[in-house]
Design a protein around this motif. Structure first.
Motif, PDB file in Angstrom:
ATOM      1  N   ILE A 138      44.604  28.593  54.629  1.00 36.15           N
ATOM      2  CA  ILE A 138      44.775  27.670  53.493  1.00 36.15           C
ATOM      3  C   ILE A 138      44.181  26.286  53.721  1.00 36.15           C
ATOM      4  O   ILE A 138      43.947  25.555  52.763  1.00 36.15           O
ATOM      5  CB  ILE A 138      46.271  27.525  53.099  1.00 36.15           C
ATOM      6  CG1 ILE A 138      47.119  27.062  54.284  1.00 36.15           C
ATOM      7  CG2 ILE A 138      46.805  28.843  52.551  1.00 36.15           C
ATOM      8  CD1 ILE A 138      48.590  26.832  53.922  1.00 36.15           C
ATOM      9  N   SER A 139      43.904  25.921  54.976  1.00 34.14           N
ATOM     10  CA  SER A 139      43.403  24.564  55.218  1.00 34.14           C
ATOM     11  C   SER A 139      41.980  24.400  54.705  1.00 34.14           C
ATOM     12  O   SER A 139      41.524  23.290  54.450  1.00 34.14           O
ATOM     13  CB  SER A 139      43.469  24.228  56.710  1.00 34.14           C
ATOM     14  OG  SER A 139      42.638  25.107  57.435  1.00 34.14           O
ATOM     15  N   GLY A 163      47.010  27.284  44.195  1.00 37.68           N
ATOM     16  CA  GLY A 163      45.874  27.728  45.005  1.00 37.68           C
ATOM     17  C   GLY A 163      46.332  28.268  46.350  1.00 37.68           C
ATOM     18  O   GLY A 163      45.859  29.314  46.810  1.00 37.68           O
ATOM     19  N   VAL A 164      47.294  27.575  46.960  1.00 36.79           N
ATOM     20  CA  VAL A 164      47.814  28.012  48.263  1.00 36.79           C
ATOM     21  C   VAL A 164      48.526  29.357  48.111  1.00 36.79           C
ATOM     22  O   VAL A 164      48.310  30.291  48.884  1.00 36.79           O
ATOM     23  CB  VAL A 164      48.776  26.946  48.843  1.00 36.79           C
ATOM     24  CG1 VAL A 164      49.516  27.499  50.057  1.00 36.79           C
ATOM     25  CG2 VAL A 164      48.003  25.686  49.211  1.00 36.79           C
ATOM     26  N   ARG A 165      49.331  29.476  47.075  1.00 40.08           N
ATOM     27  CA  ARG A 165      50.064  30.730  46.868  1.00 40.08           C
ATOM     28  C   ARG A 165      49.106  31.891  46.605  1.00 40.08           C
ATOM     29  O   ARG A 165      49.252  32.978  47.173  1.00 40.08           O
ATOM     30  CB  ARG A 165      51.052  30.569  45.698  1.00 40.08           C
ATOM     31  CG  ARG A 165      51.788  31.857  45.423  1.00 40.08           C
ATOM     32  CD  ARG A 165      53.029  31.705  44.583  1.00 40.08           C
ATOM     33  NE  ARG A 165      53.500  33.054  44.223  1.00 40.08           N
ATOM     34  CZ  ARG A 165      54.680  33.341  43.741  1.00 40.08           C
ATOM     35  NH1 ARG A 165      55.550  32.385  43.554  1.00 40.08           N
ATOM     36  NH2 ARG A 165      55.016  34.577  43.436  1.00 40.08           N
ATOM     37  N   GLY A 204      39.302  29.556  36.744  1.00 42.98           N
ATOM     38  CA  GLY A 204      38.035  28.910  37.092  1.00 42.98           C
ATOM     39  C   GLY A 204      38.247  27.809  38.116  1.00 42.98           C
ATOM     40  O   GLY A 204      37.522  27.710  39.117  1.00 42.98           O
ATOM     41  N   VAL A 205      39.276  26.996  37.883  1.00 45.96           N
ATOM     42  CA  VAL A 205      39.592  25.906  38.812  1.00 45.96           C
ATOM     43  C   VAL A 205      39.978  26.481  40.171  1.00 45.96           C
ATOM     44  O   VAL A 205      39.504  26.030  41.226  1.00 45.96           O
ATOM     45  CB  VAL A 205      40.751  25.046  38.250  1.00 45.96           C
ATOM     46  CG1 VAL A 205      41.190  23.999  39.257  1.00 45.96           C
ATOM     47  CG2 VAL A 205      40.351  24.399  36.937  1.00 45.96           C
ATOM     48  N   LEU A 206      40.840  27.520  40.143  1.00 41.25           N
ATOM     49  CA  LEU A 206      41.302  28.109  41.406  1.00 41.25           C
ATOM     50  C   LEU A 206      40.139  28.745  42.176  1.00 41.25           C
ATOM     51  O   LEU A 206      40.035  28.604  43.391  1.00 41.25           O
ATOM     52  CB  LEU A 206      42.377  29.170  41.136  1.00 41.25           C
ATOM     53  CG  LEU A 206      43.722  28.643  40.643  1.00 41.25           C
ATOM     54  CD1 LEU A 206      44.684  29.791  40.374  1.00 41.25           C
ATOM     55  CD2 LEU A 206      44.342  27.687  41.660  1.00 41.25           C
ATOM     56  N   ARG A 207      39.258  29.410  41.447  1.00 41.24           N
ATOM     57  CA  ARG A 207      38.135  30.070  42.106  1.00 41.24           C
ATOM     58  C   ARG A 207      37.266  29.050  42.835  1.00 41.24           C
ATOM     59  O   ARG A 207      36.805  29.267  43.947  1.00 41.24           O
ATOM     60  CB  ARG A 207      37.309  30.834  41.066  1.00 41.24           C
ATOM     61  CG  ARG A 207      36.704  32.118  41.603  1.00 41.24           C
ATOM     62  CD  ARG A 207      36.076  32.958  40.491  1.00 41.24           C
ATOM     63  NE  ARG A 207      37.053  33.669  39.688  1.00 41.24           N
ATOM     64  CZ  ARG A 207      37.166  33.557  38.359  1.00 41.24           C
ATOM     65  NH1 ARG A 207      36.380  32.730  37.685  1.00 41.24           N
ATOM     66  NH2 ARG A 207      38.062  34.248  37.715  1.00 41.24           N
ATOM     67  N   THR A 216      35.518  27.769  49.171  1.00 46.52           N
ATOM     68  CA  THR A 216      35.209  27.285  50.518  1.00 46.52           C
ATOM     69  C   THR A 216      35.998  28.026  51.598  1.00 46.52           C
ATOM     70  O   THR A 216      35.885  27.701  52.774  1.00 46.52           O
ATOM     71  CB  THR A 216      35.531  25.781  50.609  1.00 46.52           C
ATOM     72  OG1 THR A 216      36.814  25.567  50.027  1.00 46.52           O
ATOM     73  CG2 THR A 216      34.495  24.973  49.872  1.00 46.52           C
ATOM     74  N   CYS A 217      36.809  29.010  51.187  1.00 48.40           N
ATOM     75  CA  CYS A 217      37.560  29.780  52.183  1.00 48.40           C
ATOM     76  C   CYS A 217      36.661  30.860  52.764  1.00 48.40           C
ATOM     77  O   CYS A 217      35.784  31.384  52.087  1.00 48.40           O
ATOM     78  CB  CYS A 217      38.783  30.425  51.546  1.00 48.40           C
ATOM     79  SG  CYS A 217      39.985  29.210  50.976  1.00 48.40           S
TER      80      CYS A 217
END
Lengths: 435, 196
Positions: free
Chosen positions: B77-78, B135-137, B186-189, B194-195
């Motif tokens: 998640i970082s 986003g983290v979840r 869209g925002v979450l994607r 960057t993961c």
């Protein structure tokens, strides 16, 4: 701890084929041995409880997850299904049932037409009409016991009541906006036109019609209510004191007799479950004056609320076994047993029974039900005990819904035998027997 | 989005972020009790442990990733991007290793573990706290085996409406509905790009 004969939930079948994505709710048909499952792939799957196989897939209606389904009761010759979706609309679907007598359905299956049963293309569920009005996701919907009303609720914080004036002609008879958050679930009283709703705002509210207007008649909230989101609400069946453990009246004490009579005056109780990991039961304080004496018609609306307000108070908190949010609770109409399920993947069955007489002679008396639940010092003459606890019902997945259904497969042992039907996050619907 | 809630966030130096290389330092800070003995007891490495059969029967994938620890959660998640800065949640100290806890199953009959993550929004009124939490979840739900329950919360006292945000993040139905919302997805994607 109180003793009760322990029971075992055993897997009977998994409905096949399962959905490949999350399933939310599975509801038994009021008379036929079939269930409808609300799926996040925007479809509804109708399965047989006789063969445990998929009969119909209802697709092409909703643009997002189907969250909830409800069969219309008391229909003749056809099945009517309401669907509620995250696309904020509700759909009505119909299917003509060839059988003239609904009771014949089971026999007909055994009679040989089994293989093609339900597979003809032209006897699929037909889209009938769409109910638009909610501003965001529909979370639950429910037909009233007579089939006259359909209640829907949504993240838009409102509860809508629709009346079907004639086939496919629905009129909005009420938009109730009492809640301060998503309304998670709606349920009807089995005998009266009394509606209950449960919400993200942690409260449970009850409504009834008064002088052509639907109004809130009770609110369960705050210190006496749940501490977190209330996920499910369901009334007890009608006349359960003649069906469950209370039906055996031989040799019961006067105190127990008084208790039964008090409950009969209260009417069916209400069960709720919550993110706070509790299942609670609520009961209505019986009116001093019989309802028919206080005819409400003609009373000016300005003072009506006092006349129809109801006092619902906590009867009991069931033994706390769940470790995470409880999403669903179901009250058997046959045995009075309660089953619950939720995020921890467990299915729990609870039973009510007479409390053993305490040796020091301290026992509840009839006055207890008239006093405030918060101050009750006398014990209720009944207690709820856990009779079955099943871990990992859907492997590691959450259980979104659980309900009782009439058993209909060949292995049925009694005419009124029931099964537990659970619906999981992985898309499986499982059927369990209780032994 | 031109008016950023926090135009000048504090940014940590990448070499200061917790990683396997400084595991010893990270472990001493994490005195929560969970996972301390993971390395000593090879709990899930037995293939023939009679007590394990009941829970490990169905999911062979699980066995390969059983030894998930807090550092791995942190690594997952970082690297999520902040929705308004071109920076990672790790470098903004929105997610921090000491605020990640893995709680083992509460019963030998259960195989469900809980991952508890507390996030620290960059400023107390950050309106994007919910999106970051979501986003983290979502990242953890997609990356971890289904036997993990994920509880994402705003660290107590770091946000003006933390209870309301926590309630939303804990509501499975709302999260499910959010994931069917095109705009929000869209925002979450973009955050999760960057993961990996």
């Amino acid at each position: 701890m109180p003793e009760a004969r322990p029971r075992t939930l055993s897997p009977l079948a998994a409905l096949a084929p399962p959905s490949s994505s999350r399933t939310w709710q599975t509801v038994p048909h009021p008379s036929l041995p079939i269930v409808a499952t609300a799926c996040s792939d925007r479809s509804v799957r109708v399965y047989s409880l006789t063969s445990f196989t998929l009969l119909h897939s209802i697709t092409g209606g909703h643009k997002r997850s189907v969250r909830a389904v409800s069969w219309k009761p008391n229909t003749r010759g056809q099945s009517v299904l309401a669907t509620g979706s995250f696309d904020s609309s509700a759909g009505i679907w119909r299917r003509e049932e060839q059988s003239t007598n609904e009771d014949d359905f089971t026999n007909r299956r055994i009679g040989g037409a089994e293989d093609e049963d339900g597979r003809d293309d032209d006897d699929d569920y037909q889209f009938s009409c769409i109910l638009d009005g909610h501003e965001s996701e529909i979370k639950s919907l429910s037909w009233s016991p007579t089939g006259q009303y359909l209640a829907t609720c949504s993240r838009d914080k409102s509860v809508w009541i629709w009346e079907e004036l004639e086939d496919d002609n629905f009129e909005t008879v009420a938009v109730l906006q009492e809640h301060d958050g998503d309304v998670k679930c709606v349920a009807w009283h089995p005998e009266e036109d009394l509606l209950a709703s449960a919400s993200y705002d942690d409260s449970v509210r009850l409504y009834r019609e008064d002088a052509d207007d639907w109004v809130q008649v009770a609110c369960i909230a705050g210190r006496e209510g749940h501490e977190k989101t209330v996920w499910w609400v369901e009334f007890e069946g009608s006349g359960m004191s003649r069906k469950d453990f209370r039906a055996q009246r031989d040799g019961i004490s006067e105190e127990q007799q008084t208790y039964i009579e008090g409950l009969e005056r209260s009417g069916p109780r209400l069960a709720t479950c919550s993110d706070d990991c509790t299942v609670r039961i609520w009961r209505r304080k019986p009116r001093d004056v019989p309802d028919n004496a206080a005819s409400n018609t003609g009373i000016p609306s300005i003072i009506r609320s006092a006349a129809i307000d109801e006092d619902w108070y906590q009867d009991v908190i069931l033994p706390q076994v769940h470790e995470r949010a409880i999403y669903s609770v179901s009250w058997s109409r046959t045995t009075g047993l309660i089953v619950s399920a939720g995020s921890d993947g467990k299915i729990i069955v609870y039973k009510e029974q007479w409390r053993k007489q305490t040796p020091n002679g301290v026992a509840a008396n009839g006055d207890e039900m008239e006093t405030d639940a918060a101050t009750h010092q006398t014990e209720s003459p009944t207690e709820w005990v856990v009779v079955a606890e099943l871990f990992a019902a859907h492997d590691v997945f959450e259980v979104n819904h659980v309900t009782w259904a009439k058993r209909a497969d060949k292995g049925k042992r009694r005419g009124d035998e029931e099964v537990v039907v659970s619906t999981g996050d992985e898309g499986e619907v499982k059927v369990w027997t209780l032994d | 989005m031109d008016d950023k809630d926090n135009a000048n966030p504090t940014i940590l130096n990448p070499s200061d972020l917790p990683s396997r290389r400084c595991e010893a330092a990270a472990k001493t800070r994490d005195d929560g009790g969970s996972g301390l003995f993971d390395d000593l007891i090879p709990r899930y490495n037995y293939l023939s442990d009679p007590f394990e059969e009941a829970v490990s029967a169905s999911d062979s994938d699980d066995d390969a990733v059983e030894n998930i620890d807090e550092q791995e959660i942190y690594d997952l998640i970082s690297t999520i991007s902040d929705p308004e800065h071109p920076l990672s949640l790790g470098s903004l100290a929105v997610v921090n290793l000491p605020d990640i806890h893995i709680l083992p199953p509460t019963s030998p009959l259960s195989s469900i573990s809980t991952v508890a993550v507390e996030i620290t929004p960059t400023i107390t009124h950050c309106s994007l706290a919910t999106v970051i939490g979501l986003g983290v979840r979502v990242r953890l739900e997609q990356a971890l085996p289904p036997r993990y329950r994920i509880d994402v919360r705003i660290k107590k006292g770091t946000h003006s409406t933390d209870e309301a945000v926590n309630k939303q993040l804990g509501d499975k139905e709302r999260v499910a509905a959010a994931l069917e919302n095109g705009t929000l997805m869209g925002v979450l994607r973009k955050m999760l790009e960057t993961c990996e």
